[in-house]
Scaffold this active site. Structure first.
Site, short mmCIF file in Angstrom:
data_model
loop_
_atom_site.label_atom_id
_atom_site.label_comp_id
_atom_site.label_asym_id
_atom_site.label_seq_id
_atom_site.Cartn_x
_atom_site.Cartn_y
_atom_site.Cartn_z
N ASP A 8 0.86 -1.18 0.00
CA ASP A 8 0.00 0.00 0.00
C ASP A 8 0.89 1.22 0.00
O ASP A 8 2.09 1.12 0.26
CB ASP A 8 -0.90 -0.01 1.25
CG ASP A 8 -1.78 1.22 1.31
OD1 ASP A 8 -2.42 1.55 0.29
OD2 ASP A 8 -1.83 1.89 2.37
N SER A 9 0.30 2.37 -0.24
CA SER A 9 1.06 3.61 -0.19
C SER A 9 1.54 3.90 1.22
O SER A 9 2.47 4.69 1.42
CB SER A 9 0.19 4.77 -0.68
OG SER A 9 -1.03 4.79 0.03
N TYR A 40 -0.58 8.42 -2.54
CA TYR A 40 -0.68 8.12 -3.97
C TYR A 40 -1.92 8.78 -4.57
O TYR A 40 -2.01 9.01 -5.76
CB TYR A 40 -0.80 6.60 -4.20
CG TYR A 40 0.47 5.79 -4.01
CD1 TYR A 40 1.63 6.34 -3.46
CD2 TYR A 40 0.49 4.45 -4.39
CE1 TYR A 40 2.76 5.56 -3.28
CE2 TYR A 40 1.63 3.67 -4.23
CZ TYR A 40 2.77 4.23 -3.68
OH TYR A 40 3.90 3.46 -3.51
N GLY A 41 -2.88 9.04 -3.69
CA GLY A 41 -4.21 9.48 -4.15
C GLY A 41 -4.28 10.85 -4.79
O GLY A 41 -5.32 11.25 -5.29
N CYS A 71 -3.81 -1.02 -2.05
CA CYS A 71 -4.10 0.40 -2.28
C CYS A 71 -5.07 0.55 -3.45
O CYS A 71 -4.83 0.02 -4.55
CB CYS A 71 -2.78 1.10 -2.60
SG CYS A 71 -2.95 2.84 -2.98
N ASN A 72 -6.15 1.27 -3.22
CA ASN A 72 -7.16 1.46 -4.29
C ASN A 72 -6.59 2.27 -5.44
O ASN A 72 -6.87 2.00 -6.60
CB ASN A 72 -8.38 2.21 -3.74
CG ASN A 72 -9.21 1.34 -2.82
OD1 ASN A 72 -10.27 0.86 -3.19
ND2 ASN A 72 -8.73 1.11 -1.61
N THR A 73 -5.78 3.28 -5.12
CA THR A 73 -5.22 4.13 -6.17
C THR A 73 -4.27 3.31 -7.05
O THR A 73 -4.34 3.35 -8.27
CB THR A 73 -4.49 5.35 -5.56
OG1 THR A 73 -5.38 5.99 -4.63
CG2 THR A 73 -4.09 6.34 -6.62
N GLU A 149 -6.26 8.75 9.92
CA GLU A 149 -4.90 8.66 10.47
C GLU A 149 -4.76 9.39 11.80
O GLU A 149 -3.86 9.10 12.58
CB GLU A 149 -3.88 9.16 9.44
CG GLU A 149 -3.79 8.19 8.29
CD GLU A 149 -2.59 8.36 7.39
OE1 GLU A 149 -1.69 9.16 7.70
OE2 GLU A 149 -2.55 7.66 6.35
N CYS A 181 -11.30 3.20 -0.67
CA CYS A 181 -10.00 3.68 -0.19
C CYS A 181 -9.68 2.89 1.07
O CYS A 181 -10.57 2.61 1.88
CB CYS A 181 -10.08 5.18 0.12
SG CYS A 181 -8.60 5.84 0.91
N THR A 182 -8.41 2.56 1.23
CA THR A 182 -7.98 1.71 2.34
C THR A 182 -8.44 2.20 3.71
O THR A 182 -8.69 1.41 4.61
CB THR A 182 -6.44 1.67 2.37
OG1 THR A 182 -5.94 3.01 2.21
CG2 THR A 182 -5.89 0.78 1.29
N HIS A 183 -8.50 3.53 3.88
CA HIS A 183 -8.77 4.10 5.21
C HIS A 183 -10.25 4.08 5.59
O HIS A 183 -10.59 4.15 6.77
CB HIS A 183 -8.31 5.56 5.27
CG HIS A 183 -6.83 5.74 5.19
ND1 HIS A 183 -6.09 5.28 4.13
CD2 HIS A 183 -5.96 6.36 6.03
CE1 HIS A 183 -4.81 5.60 4.32
NE2 HIS A 183 -4.71 6.25 5.47
N1 DGL Z 1 -4.03 3.85 0.13
C1 DGL Z 1 -4.66 4.90 -0.66
C2 DGL Z 1 -5.87 4.31 -1.40
O1 DGL Z 1 -6.47 3.34 -1.00
C3 DGL Z 1 -5.08 6.06 0.21
C4 DGL Z 1 -3.93 6.91 0.71
C5 DGL Z 1 -3.15 7.55 -0.42
O2 DGL Z 1 -3.63 8.52 -1.04
O3 DGL Z 1 -2.06 7.10 -0.70
O4 DGL Z 1 -6.23 4.85 -2.42
#
Ligand code: DGL
Length: 261
Positions: A8-9, A40-41, A71-73, A149, A181-183
């Site tokens: 993940d990012s 990454y987003g 990571c979704n992005t 976070e 998104c992961t969060h």
């Molecule tokens: N992990 C990223 C996602 O799921 C979210 C955090 C980021 O922007 O890197 O897209």
């Protein structure tokens, strides 16, 4: 030891790792959080693909039999390239999320994610491939990331940000919302309160775990060890540990700082 690689990012992918550990307790996981280059987003597809490739190559060099792009992005932009370049199976979060949402929707699916994920249209495409007649409403909801976070999972500020972002989807009678998104799974309670308890919230972690288990079973690769996790980060193990333990709800040990550039 041959394990399952997850990247993940940063810290967010721990929500995916947590579900994977629960479903596959006998597996050993290598988790890479690219904390030096997060987020990454907000980045371009080209940059995200480059980072994803470097992360994947690092995990392959450690010894993995399966790669999860948590990571979704990164899943939105890099999945095809990773599948082409690597000789192990690679799964992202987009298709499994769409597969969870489509069977349960009454026709209106909302998708929330980072700006780059929404811009890519990845969820929209996967949903339409499965069922073209579903209406899809997309919205970038970037402030949810820092709120998670900061541990503000269910906080008045989080509720008012959720109201600002989601009122339109609620008014459009979205019945299923993909947490793209992961969060976001950490903010489920606040998001559900704003959307209404009859709106189904979907994340792909459990669906991913099912896919991997099935694959490892069929290929006779399921491990029966005592399991475990080794963590790699590209910046500050201390801050990864602090936020990560809050995300995982357990102690995080064995974190190694690496340089993958
Ligand atoms: N992990 C990223 C996602 O799921 C979210 C955090 C980021 O922007 O890197 O897209």
């Amino acid at each position: 030891m041959e394990g399952i690689g997850v990247f993940d990012s940063g810290v967010g992918g721990l929500t995916v790792l947590k579900a994977l550990r629960k479903a596959l307790p006998g597996e050993f996981f290598y988790y890479l959080g690219d904390t030096a280059r997060v987020p990454y987003g907000t980045k371009s597809g080209e940059t995200v693909v480059k980072y994803a490739m470097q992360n994947a190559k690092f995990l392959v060099s450690v010894g993995i039999k399966y790669l999860v792009v948590a990571c979704n992005t990164a899943s939105s932009y890099a999945l095809d390239v990773l599948r082409k370049e690597l000789s192990i199976p690679v799964i992202g979060v987009i298709r499994p999320g769409a597969e969870e949402a489509v069977p349960v929707t009454r026709g209106k699916i909302g998708v929330i994610g980072t700006r780059s994920t929404i811009l890519s249209g990845s969820y929209l495409r996967e949903i339409k491939k499965i069922r073209p007649d579903v209406e899809v409403f997309q919205k970038a909801t970037p402030l949810f990331v820092p709120l998670a976070e900061e541990g503000m999972f269910y906080h008045p500020i989080t509720l008012s940000v959720a109201e600002m972002y989601l009122a339109e989807m609620r008014d459009r009678k979205v019945d299923t919302l993909i947490l793209g998104c992961t969060h976001y799974p950490l903010l489920k309670k606040a998001i559900s309160e704003v959307m209404g308890s009859d709106v189904r919230l979907v994340d792909s972690a459990e669906s991913i775990a099912r896919h991997i288990k099935e694959y490892l079973k069929i290929t006779n690769n399921l491990s029966n060890s005592s399991g475990g996790v080794k963590y790699f980060v590209t910046d500050s193990p201390e801050s990864f540990k602090r936020v990560g333990e809050m995300f995982m709800g357990e102690e995080i040990e064995d974190i190694e700082l690496i340089d993958i550039r």
